[in-house]
Scaffold this active site. Structure first.
Site, PDB file in Angstrom:
ATOM      1  N   HIS A 207       3.324   2.548  13.221  1.00  0.00           N
ATOM      2  CA  HIS A 207       2.351   3.649  13.320  1.00  0.00           C
ATOM      3  C   HIS A 207       2.857   4.821  14.160  1.00  0.00           C
ATOM      4  O   HIS A 207       2.068   5.690  14.537  1.00  0.00           O
ATOM      5  CB  HIS A 207       0.968   3.177  13.792  1.00  0.00           C
ATOM      6  CG  HIS A 207       0.224   2.466  12.693  1.00  0.00           C
ATOM      7  ND1 HIS A 207      -1.138   2.305  12.682  1.00  0.00           N
ATOM      8  CD2 HIS A 207       0.665   1.886  11.553  1.00  0.00           C
ATOM      9  CE1 HIS A 207      -1.493   1.654  11.579  1.00  0.00           C
ATOM     10  NE2 HIS A 207      -0.411   1.374  10.888  1.00  0.00           N
TER      11      HIS A 207
ATOM     12  N   ASP B  76       5.742   1.817   7.012  1.00  0.00           N
ATOM     13  CA  ASP B  76       4.456   1.165   6.783  1.00  0.00           C
ATOM     14  C   ASP B  76       3.702   2.022   5.770  1.00  0.00           C
ATOM     15  O   ASP B  76       3.091   3.016   6.150  1.00  0.00           O
ATOM     16  CB  ASP B  76       3.694   1.040   8.094  1.00  0.00           C
ATOM     17  CG  ASP B  76       2.290   0.489   7.934  1.00  0.00           C
ATOM     18  OD1 ASP B  76       1.964   0.008   6.846  1.00  0.00           O
ATOM     19  OD2 ASP B  76       1.517   0.541   8.909  1.00  0.00           O
TER      20      ASP B  76
ATOM     21  N   ASP C 212       3.783  -6.168   3.493  1.00  0.00           N
ATOM     22  CA  ASP C 212       3.511  -5.097   4.451  1.00  0.00           C
ATOM     23  C   ASP C 212       4.407  -5.310   5.669  1.00  0.00           C
ATOM     24  O   ASP C 212       5.095  -6.321   5.766  1.00  0.00           O
ATOM     25  CB  ASP C 212       2.025  -5.122   4.842  1.00  0.00           C
ATOM     26  CG  ASP C 212       1.494  -3.757   5.272  1.00  0.00           C
ATOM     27  OD1 ASP C 212       2.295  -2.911   5.713  1.00  0.00           O
ATOM     28  OD2 ASP C 212       0.269  -3.545   5.184  1.00  0.00           O
TER      29      ASP C 212
ATOM     30  N   GLU D  15      -5.286   1.534   2.390  1.00  0.00           N
ATOM     31  CA  GLU D  15      -5.142   0.341   3.238  1.00  0.00           C
ATOM     32  C   GLU D  15      -5.406   0.672   4.693  1.00  0.00           C
ATOM     33  O   GLU D  15      -6.068  -0.066   5.417  1.00  0.00           O
ATOM     34  CB  GLU D  15      -3.730  -0.256   3.084  1.00  0.00           C
ATOM     35  CG  GLU D  15      -3.556  -1.636   3.728  1.00  0.00           C
ATOM     36  CD  GLU D  15      -3.155  -1.626   5.189  1.00  0.00           C
ATOM     37  OE1 GLU D  15      -3.203  -2.698   5.823  1.00  0.00           O
ATOM     38  OE2 GLU D  15      -2.798  -0.555   5.732  1.00  0.00           O
ATOM     39  N   GLU D  16      -4.863   1.814   5.113  1.00  0.00           N
ATOM     40  CA  GLU D  16      -4.902   2.153   6.549  1.00  0.00           C
ATOM     41  C   GLU D  16      -6.306   2.479   7.055  1.00  0.00           C
ATOM     42  O   GLU D  16      -6.535   2.521   8.248  1.00  0.00           O
ATOM     43  CB  GLU D  16      -3.952   3.323   6.852  1.00  0.00           C
ATOM     44  CG  GLU D  16      -2.471   3.006   6.616  1.00  0.00           C
ATOM     45  CD  GLU D  16      -1.884   2.010   7.604  1.00  0.00           C
ATOM     46  OE1 GLU D  16      -2.603   1.588   8.532  1.00  0.00           O
ATOM     47  OE2 GLU D  16      -0.712   1.643   7.438  1.00  0.00           O
TER      48      GLU D  16
ATOM     49  N   HIS E  53       0.817  -1.219   0.000  1.00  0.00           N
ATOM     50  CA  HIS E  53       0.000   0.000   0.000  1.00  0.00           C
ATOM     51  C   HIS E  53       0.852   1.272   0.000  1.00  0.00           C
ATOM     52  O   HIS E  53       1.892   1.358   0.633  1.00  0.00           O
ATOM     53  CB  HIS E  53      -1.035   0.000   1.122  1.00  0.00           C
ATOM     54  CG  HIS E  53      -0.526   0.022   2.535  1.00  0.00           C
ATOM     55  ND1 HIS E  53      -0.331   1.200   3.212  1.00  0.00           N
ATOM     56  CD2 HIS E  53      -0.207  -0.959   3.400  1.00  0.00           C
ATOM     57  CE1 HIS E  53       0.073   0.926   4.455  1.00  0.00           C
ATOM     58  NE2 HIS E  53       0.168  -0.373   4.586  1.00  0.00           N
TER      59      HIS E  53
HETATM   60 CO    CO Z   1      -0.326   0.317   8.928  1.00  0.00          CO
HETATM   61 ZN    ZN Z   2       0.716  -1.330   6.374  1.00  0.00          ZN
END
Ligand code: CO
Ligand code: ZN
Length: 334
Positions: free
Chosen positions: A305, A166, A219, A196-197, A65
Site C-alpha cells: 500500500h 497489489d 494477491d 477489492e480495495e 483484483h
Molecule cells: Co491491497
Molecule cells: Zn490486494
C-alpha cells in the site's frame, strides 16, 4: 512477464475505475480464452473449459483484483488546493511527498498542514493535493474525481518495484498461468476483479454468477523480513505463500492441503501464511451463496500500500508453476 508487469503497474486503475487495466488484460488473454465477459461490476471473467474429460473435475474460480488503492477529491478550497479521502487503504505514512494522478491526466503533489508532532505521520485530513491551481475556478480537479499514485516501475535485480504490485503482480500471475496450462480436467474461470480495495466487492458478485466449487484468490501478502517488521512467516523470494488465515478468512483446510501437497510433489518452494492484517477476494468468494471452499495463494510483498511495493521475480515464477501444477490435474477431496 516483466514487461507486462511494467505496463500493468504503470496503468491508472483505482477502485471503480479499472477500465484501462481491463483493456490490457483482455488483449493479453484473448487467444487463450474459450469465453470472455465483463459483468455489471466491471470484472473480467475469462473461461477455460476442460480439455480432458475426467472424474473429479471441478468448477474453479481464480481471482486477482485489477484495482489499486487511491484517493477521491472531497473539497477544493478558494486557492485551488484539493482535500481528499482514501479510496481503499491509503495511509498518511505513505502519502507524504507522493504524486497523485487524476482520471483526466492531471497530476499533483501531496502537501500537508503544519505538523504538531514532527515524528508522526499526519492523517489524510491534514493533507492536500497541489495541482498547480491558484483558485477554485482554475483548479482542473473537481470534487468526486478519483486519483491514484503516479510512480514508474523499476527493477533492482530480481526485486521488482512499482505502485500497484497489489495486485497487478497477481494479475500477471493469473495471465501467465492461463497461458501455461496445456490441458486441464477443470472448468476454469480466471476472474480479474474490481473494487477489492474498498471491500472485496467485485469478487463477490462474480462468484455469485460463476457459482464455483472452489475459489482461489491470488494477491499479495505482507512480509516479516525487513528491520523491526512484525513477526510473520513470509519472506521475499522464498516462494509463494499458502494462506492459512487472515483476519477476514480461514482457508478451507482441504485447499491448504491441496496447495501444499502439489508444491511438495513438484518441488516448488512455498511458505505457510498467517496474515495479521487485511484480507483478499477469497473472503468474498468463500461467503457467496451457501458458501464456497476457498483459499489463497499470496505473493510476498514489501511496503504493501505504498507507492513502491516490492516483489521478487522468482516468487512470481514459482506462483505460476504452483497454480499450473494444481490446475492441470484432477483433484479429489475427502
Ligand atoms: Co491491497
Ligand atoms: Zn490486494
Amino acid at each position: 512477464m516483466k514487461s507486462l508487469l511494467k505496463t500493468l503497474t504503470e496503468t491508472y486503475g483505482p477502485s471503480g475505475h479499472e477500465d484501462a487495466v481491463r483493456k490490457i488484460i483482455q488483449k493479453e488473454v484473448k487467444p487463450f480464452a474459450d469465453e470472455m465477459r465483463v459483468d455489471a461490476m466491471g470484472s473480467l471473467i475469462v473461461r477455460k473449459k476442460p480439455t480432458v474429460d475426467v472424474e473429479y473435475s471441478k468448477r474453479i474460480m481464480l481471482a486477482a483484483h485489477m484495482d489499486e488503492i487511491g484517493v477521491i477529491a472531497s473539497h477544493i478550497d478558494k486557492n485551488g488546493f484539493v482535500r481528499f479521502a482514501s479510496n481503499g487503504g491509503v495511509f498518511g505514512r505513505y502519502t507524504l511527498g507522493a504524486r497523485i494522478r487524476f482520471m483526466n491526466g492531471v497530476t499533483g503533489v501531496v502537501g500537508f498542514d503544519k505538523f504538531e508532532n514532527m515524528d508522526q505521520a499526519p492523517a489524510l485530513s491534514k493533507m492536500y493535493i497541489d495541482v498547480g491551481a491558484t483558485s477554485r475556478s482554475d483548479c482542473p480537479v473537481k470534487v468526486g474525481d478519483f486519483g491514484a499514485f503516479e510512480r514508474s516501475y523499476m527493477e533492482m535485480g530480481n526485486r521488482l518495484v512499482a505502485k500497484s504490485m497489489d495486485d497487478r503482480s497477481g494479475v500477471v500471475v493469473l495471465i501467465e498461468t492461463l497461458k501455461a496450462i496445456k490441458s486441464t480436467p477443470h472448468d476454469l474461470f480466471f476472474v480479474f476483479t474490481t473494487q477489492e480495495e474498498v471491500g472485496v466487492r467485485g469478487a463477490g458478485t462474480a462468484a455469485y454468477r460463476i457459482d464455483p466449487e472452489i475459489g482461489l484468490a491470488v494477491d499479495v501478502t505482507a512480509t516479516g523480513d525487513t528491520p523491526a517488521s512484525s513477526k510473520v512467516n513470509m519472506d521475499l523470494g522464498k516462494g509463494p505463500c499458502v494462506k492459512v488465515r487472515d483476519p477476514g478468512m480461514l482457508s478451507d483446510p482441504r485447499v491448504v492441503e491441496w496447495m501444499v501437497n502439489t508444491a511438495e510433489k513438484a518441488k516448488i518452494p512455498y511458505q505457510r501464511e498467517v496474515l495479521l492484517m487485511g484480507s483478499t477476494d477469497a473472503r468474498a468468494i468463500q461467503l457467496t451463496r451457501s458458501g464456497v471452499m476457498a483459499g489463497a495463494l499470496s505473493i510476498p510483498c514489501r511496503y504493501v500500500h505504498s507507492a513502491s511495493e516490492m516483489v521478487d521475480l522468482d516468487d512470481l515464477k514459482n506462483s505460476v508453476k504452483l497454480l499450473t501444477a494444481m490446475l492441470s490435474k484432477p483433484v479429489k477431496f475427502n
